[in-house]
Design an enzyme around this catalytic site. Structure first.
Site, PDB file in Angstrom:
ATOM      1  N   SER A 124       0.841  -1.201   0.000  1.00  0.00           N
ATOM      2  CA  SER A 124       0.000   0.000   0.000  1.00  0.00           C
ATOM      3  C   SER A 124       0.873   1.246   0.000  1.00  0.00           C
ATOM      4  CB  SER A 124      -0.844  -0.029   1.276  1.00  0.00           C
ATOM      5  OG  SER A 124      -1.398   1.234   1.525  1.00  0.00           O
ATOM      6  N   TYR A 150      -2.106  -1.061  10.916  1.00  0.00           N
ATOM      7  CA  TYR A 150      -2.345  -1.677   9.598  1.00  0.00           C
ATOM      8  C   TYR A 150      -1.156  -1.377   8.675  1.00  0.00           C
ATOM      9  CZ  TYR A 150      -3.717  -1.654   4.711  1.00  0.00           C
ATOM     10  OH  TYR A 150      -3.719  -1.834   3.354  1.00  0.00           O
ATOM     11  N   LYS A 154       2.153  -3.692   6.771  1.00  0.00           N
ATOM     12  CA  LYS A 154       2.609  -3.680   5.370  1.00  0.00           C
ATOM     13  C   LYS A 154       4.116  -3.389   5.312  1.00  0.00           C
ATOM     14  CE  LYS A 154      -1.386  -4.393   3.374  1.00  0.00           C
ATOM     15  NZ  LYS A 154      -1.685  -5.738   2.867  1.00  0.00           N
ATOM     16  N   ASN A 200     -13.701   4.659   3.980  1.00  0.00           N
ATOM     17  CA  ASN A 200     -13.096   5.242   2.784  1.00  0.00           C
ATOM     18  C   ASN A 200     -14.094   6.116   2.028  1.00  0.00           C
ATOM     19  OD1 ASN A 200     -11.564   2.162   2.745  1.00  0.00           O
ATOM     20  ND2 ASN A 200     -10.380   4.035   2.923  1.00  0.00           N
TER      21      ASN A 200
HETATM   22  P1  NAD Z   1     -10.900  -7.117   1.465  1.00  0.00           P
HETATM   23  O1  NAD Z   1     -11.081  -7.093   2.934  1.00  0.00           O
HETATM   24  O2  NAD Z   1     -12.095  -6.920   0.599  1.00  0.00           O
HETATM   25  O3  NAD Z   1     -10.208  -8.490   1.026  1.00  0.00           O
HETATM   26  C1  NAD Z   1      -9.295  -9.183   1.851  1.00  0.00           C
HETATM   27  C2  NAD Z   1      -9.797 -10.617   1.939  1.00  0.00           C
HETATM   28  O4  NAD Z   1      -8.887 -11.365   2.777  1.00  0.00           O
HETATM   29  C3  NAD Z   1     -11.181 -10.732   2.585  1.00  0.00           C
HETATM   30  O5  NAD Z   1     -12.006 -11.498   1.728  1.00  0.00           O
HETATM   31  C4  NAD Z   1     -10.933 -11.451   3.919  1.00  0.00           C
HETATM   32  O6  NAD Z   1     -12.014 -12.294   4.273  1.00  0.00           O
HETATM   33  C5  NAD Z   1      -9.661 -12.223   3.617  1.00  0.00           C
HETATM   34  N1  NAD Z   1      -8.812 -12.518   4.773  1.00  0.00           N
HETATM   35  C6  NAD Z   1      -8.352 -11.673   5.725  1.00  0.00           C
HETATM   36  N2  NAD Z   1      -7.562 -12.320   6.593  1.00  0.00           N
HETATM   37  C7  NAD Z   1      -7.525 -13.624   6.180  1.00  0.00           C
HETATM   38  C8  NAD Z   1      -6.882 -14.782   6.661  1.00  0.00           C
HETATM   39  N3  NAD Z   1      -6.122 -14.765   7.762  1.00  0.00           N
HETATM   40  N4  NAD Z   1      -7.058 -15.942   6.001  1.00  0.00           N
HETATM   41  C9  NAD Z   1      -7.851 -16.001   4.883  1.00  0.00           C
HETATM   42  N5  NAD Z   1      -8.473 -14.930   4.382  1.00  0.00           N
HETATM   43  C10 NAD Z   1      -8.312 -13.757   5.034  1.00  0.00           C
HETATM   44  O7  NAD Z   1      -9.768  -6.058   1.100  1.00  0.00           O
HETATM   45  P2  NAD Z   1      -9.275  -5.533  -0.318  1.00  0.00           P
HETATM   46  O8  NAD Z   1      -9.640  -4.105  -0.414  1.00  0.00           O
HETATM   47  O9  NAD Z   1      -9.663  -6.466  -1.383  1.00  0.00           O
HETATM   48  O10 NAD Z   1      -7.707  -5.583  -0.083  1.00  0.00           O
HETATM   49  C11 NAD Z   1      -6.900  -6.662  -0.510  1.00  0.00           C
HETATM   50  C12 NAD Z   1      -5.473  -6.402  -0.061  1.00  0.00           C
HETATM   51  O11 NAD Z   1      -5.024  -5.169  -0.614  1.00  0.00           O
HETATM   52  C13 NAD Z   1      -5.295  -6.291   1.445  1.00  0.00           C
HETATM   53  O12 NAD Z   1      -4.083  -6.908   1.808  1.00  0.00           O
HETATM   54  C14 NAD Z   1      -5.231  -4.798   1.666  1.00  0.00           C
HETATM   55  O13 NAD Z   1      -4.509  -4.462   2.822  1.00  0.00           O
HETATM   56  C15 NAD Z   1      -4.521  -4.336   0.403  1.00  0.00           C
HETATM   57  N6  NAD Z   1      -4.772  -2.926   0.089  1.00  0.00           N
HETATM   58  C16 NAD Z   1      -6.063  -2.491  -0.027  1.00  0.00           C
HETATM   59  C17 NAD Z   1      -6.310  -1.141  -0.279  1.00  0.00           C
HETATM   60  C18 NAD Z   1      -7.736  -0.633  -0.376  1.00  0.00           C
HETATM   61  O14 NAD Z   1      -7.931   0.577  -0.212  1.00  0.00           O
HETATM   62  N7  NAD Z   1      -8.733  -1.457  -0.648  1.00  0.00           N
HETATM   63  C19 NAD Z   1      -5.236  -0.237  -0.434  1.00  0.00           C
HETATM   64  C20 NAD Z   1      -3.944  -0.720  -0.342  1.00  0.00           C
HETATM   65  C21 NAD Z   1      -3.721  -2.072  -0.073  1.00  0.00           C
HETATM   66  N1  UFG Z   2     -12.491  11.499   3.299  1.00  0.00           N
HETATM   67  C1  UFG Z   2     -13.495  12.379   3.656  1.00  0.00           C
HETATM   68  N2  UFG Z   2     -14.628  11.873   4.212  1.00  0.00           N
HETATM   69  C2  UFG Z   2     -14.824  10.533   4.413  1.00  0.00           C
HETATM   70  C3  UFG Z   2     -13.790   9.645   4.040  1.00  0.00           C
HETATM   71  C4  UFG Z   2     -12.624  10.160   3.495  1.00  0.00           C
HETATM   72  O1  UFG Z   2     -13.354  13.579   3.487  1.00  0.00           O
HETATM   73  O2  UFG Z   2     -15.876  10.140   4.928  1.00  0.00           O
HETATM   74  C5  UFG Z   2     -11.249  12.032   2.671  1.00  0.00           C
HETATM   75  C6  UFG Z   2      -9.995  11.771   3.473  1.00  0.00           C
HETATM   76  O3  UFG Z   2      -9.791  12.766   4.430  1.00  0.00           O
HETATM   77  C7  UFG Z   2      -8.937  11.737   2.363  1.00  0.00           C
HETATM   78  C8  UFG Z   2      -9.692  11.170   1.159  1.00  0.00           C
HETATM   79  O4  UFG Z   2     -11.069  11.371   1.440  1.00  0.00           O
HETATM   80  O5  UFG Z   2      -8.536  13.034   2.046  1.00  0.00           O
HETATM   81  C9  UFG Z   2      -9.456   9.682   0.947  1.00  0.00           C
HETATM   82  O6  UFG Z   2      -9.716   8.978   2.153  1.00  0.00           O
HETATM   83  P1  UFG Z   2      -9.818   7.384   2.194  1.00  0.00           P
HETATM   84  O7  UFG Z   2     -10.133   6.993   3.591  1.00  0.00           O
HETATM   85  O8  UFG Z   2     -10.721   6.904   1.124  1.00  0.00           O
HETATM   86  O9  UFG Z   2      -8.352   6.915   1.779  1.00  0.00           O
HETATM   87  P2  UFG Z   2      -6.936   7.161   2.475  1.00  0.00           P
HETATM   88  O10 UFG Z   2      -6.054   7.736   1.430  1.00  0.00           O
HETATM   89  O11 UFG Z   2      -7.062   7.899   3.738  1.00  0.00           O
HETATM   90  O12 UFG Z   2      -6.500   5.675   2.846  1.00  0.00           O
HETATM   91  C10 UFG Z   2      -6.528   4.635   1.854  1.00  0.00           C
HETATM   92  C11 UFG Z   2      -6.724   3.288   2.518  1.00  0.00           C
HETATM   93  C12 UFG Z   2      -5.527   2.900   3.321  1.00  0.00           C
HETATM   94  C13 UFG Z   2      -4.301   2.994   2.482  1.00  0.00           C
HETATM   95  C14 UFG Z   2      -4.178   4.361   1.866  1.00  0.00           C
HETATM   96  C15 UFG Z   2      -2.998   4.441   0.932  1.00  0.00           C
HETATM   97  O13 UFG Z   2      -7.847   3.324   3.388  1.00  0.00           O
HETATM   98  O14 UFG Z   2      -5.672   1.566   3.722  1.00  0.00           O
HETATM   99  O15 UFG Z   2      -5.354   4.657   1.123  1.00  0.00           O
HETATM  100  O16 UFG Z   2      -3.069   3.416   0.008  1.00  0.00           O
HETATM  101  F1  UFG Z   2      -3.238   2.753   3.270  1.00  0.00           F
END
Ligand code: NAD
Ligand code: UFG
Length: 339
Positions: A124, A150, A154, A200
């Site tokens: 991330s 979290y 990573k 988010n």
């Molecule tokens: P998500 O929660 O939708 O998917 C993650 C999946 O992993 C879920 O289905 C959950 O049930 C499963 N899981 C969690 N722990 C587990 C375990 N111990 N064993 C088996 N399954 C398990 O999340 P996502 O948004 O699809 O994210 C996928 C990956 O990408 C994650 O590692 C997350 O940290 C990373 N990531 C996500 C974002 C984002 O904003 N969505 C940003 C950066 C990185």
């Molecule tokens: N925001 C609002 N109102 C809300 C939610 C978010 O104004 O209700 C704003 C935040 O302040 C930020 C922007 O929208 O300026 C994006 O916020 P998100 O929560 O959607 O995303 P972030 O960039 O804060 O965080 C996300 C993921 C993290 C990841 C990071 C970088 O949630 O897991 O991106 O990849 F680490």
């Protein structure tokens, strides 16, 4: 290739499975459904037109992993499984360290013992902390500590993977550093389905649009940005999914760690995203300006040139595409997979 997809029932995993199948790969899914539903797998099966091999198991369960690796010839692994709620991770850090770290160590040990060395890991942009400058390059110095547990998992996992490649054991490891994934599959049948009130921006906006939430709180309008609101690099989940396929088809040089930003290279403010969503959906999004959210940074967007030069990948879809797709998913499934 036969690809083990951990967390394949989740938001990014399910979209990536579609791209993998469309590109001739086979998948084996392991997910404990802690943050997802079996319905996501069923709907993904409908999209790809085939039954998928699915194990409802925990990646920390080494015996389950051993059985899967013994039963299937696995050529590579995409490791999505993990917990990802930033706020929760600060309240219950051990839950995050336990889940995210132990699952990764277990997975790597089993991979090593079965001589499976190709891994794509979901990292991330959070590993950059508060970046010294934007756009962020992969060469930016990583902080020793980020503000939430979290993000720290990573950072620790990336450090562990860096250690692993210098063992000269022919590991081929790619950490994809995602920026802000949004959007949904164009069919509107799969998408992001937060189990609680969304943290988010995009899922929050979509739930306001569909009437589940009253109004959006914009967290701060006094940042040093174009309109004072936070700027992020929103990447369509279908583009993000394609980056995984590209990472598998142009694998890392053995024993050489690679981390690649997956973003569009373009920053969008909160208010710009709200505008684009209103335009795509035709729905007005009521919002109020609220205090800054603790730990937020002003701007975060990628220098995505490395992905282009190494993987031949770049984002194709626009913010407008992502808003239209998020809206299609949310309006057809106001309660997500619960119907
Ligand atoms: P998500 O929660 O939708 O998917 C993650 C999946 O992993 C879920 O289905 C959950 O049930 C499963 N899981 C969690 N722990 C587990 C375990 N111990 N064993 C088996 N399954 C398990 O999340 P996502 O948004 O699809 O994210 C996928 C990956 O990408 C994650 O590692 C997350 O940290 C990373 N990531 C996500 C974002 C984002 O904003 N969505 C940003 C950066 C990185
Ligand atoms: N925001 C609002 N109102 C809300 C939610 C978010 O104004 O209700 C704003 C935040 O302040 C930020 C922007 O929208 O300026 C994006 O916020 P998100 O929560 O959607 O995303 P972030 O960039 O804060 O965080 C996300 C993921 C993290 C990841 C990071 C970088 O949630 O897991 O991106 O990849 F680490």
């Amino acid at each position: 290739m036969n690809i083990l997809v951990t967390g394949g029932a989740g938001y990014i995993g399910s979209h990536t499975i579609i791209e993998l199948i469309n590109n001739g790969h086979d998948v084996i899914i392991i997910d404990n459904l802690s943050n997802s539903s079996k319905e996501a797998v069923t709907r993904t099966e409908k999209i790809v037109g085939k039954v998928l091999t699915f194990y409802e198991k925990d990646v920390r369960d080494k015996q389950a992993l051993e059985e899967i690796f013994s039963k299937h010839q696995i050529d590579g692994v995409i490791h999505f499984a993990g917990l990802k709620a930033v706020g929760e991770s600060v309240k219950v850090p051990l839950k995050y360290y336990n889940n995210n770290l132990i699952s990764t160590v277990s997975l790597l040990e089993i991979m090593e013992s079965h001589d499976v060395k190709q891994l794509v890991f979901s990292s991330s942009a959070t590993v950059y902390g508060d970046p010294a400058s934007v756009p962020i390059k992969e060469s930016a110095t990583l902080p020793a500590k980020v503000t939430n547990s979290y993000g720290q998992t990573k950072l620790i996992i990336e450090t562990m993977l860096m250690d692993l490649v210098i063992t000269n054991n022919d590991w081929q490891i790619t950490a994809l550093r995602y920026f802000n994934p949004i959007g949904a599959h164009e069919s509107g049948t799969i998408g992001e389905d937060p189990s609680d009130i969304p943290n988010n921006l995009m899922p929050y906006v979509s739930q306001v649009a569909v009437g589940k939430l009253k109004e959006l709180s914009v967290f701060g309008n006094d940042y040093p940005t174009r309109d004072g609101t936070g700027v992020r690099d929103y990447i369509h989940v279908a583009d993000l999914a394609k980056a995984h396929v590209a990472a598998l088809s142009t694998p890392a040089t053995p024993n050489k760690y690679r981390a690649i930003n997956i973003g569009t290279g373009k920053g969008t403010s909160v208010l710009e995203l709200v505008n684009a969503f209103e335009h795509a959906s035709g729905v007005k999004i009521p919002y109020k300006i609220a205090d800054r959210r603790l730990g937020d940074i002003a701007e975060c967007y990628a220098d995505s040139s490395l992905a282009q030069s190494i993987l031949g990948w770049q984002a194709q879809k626009t913010i407008e595409d992502a808003c239209a797709d998020s809206w299609r998913w949310q309006s057809a499934n106001p309660n997500g997979y619960k119907g």
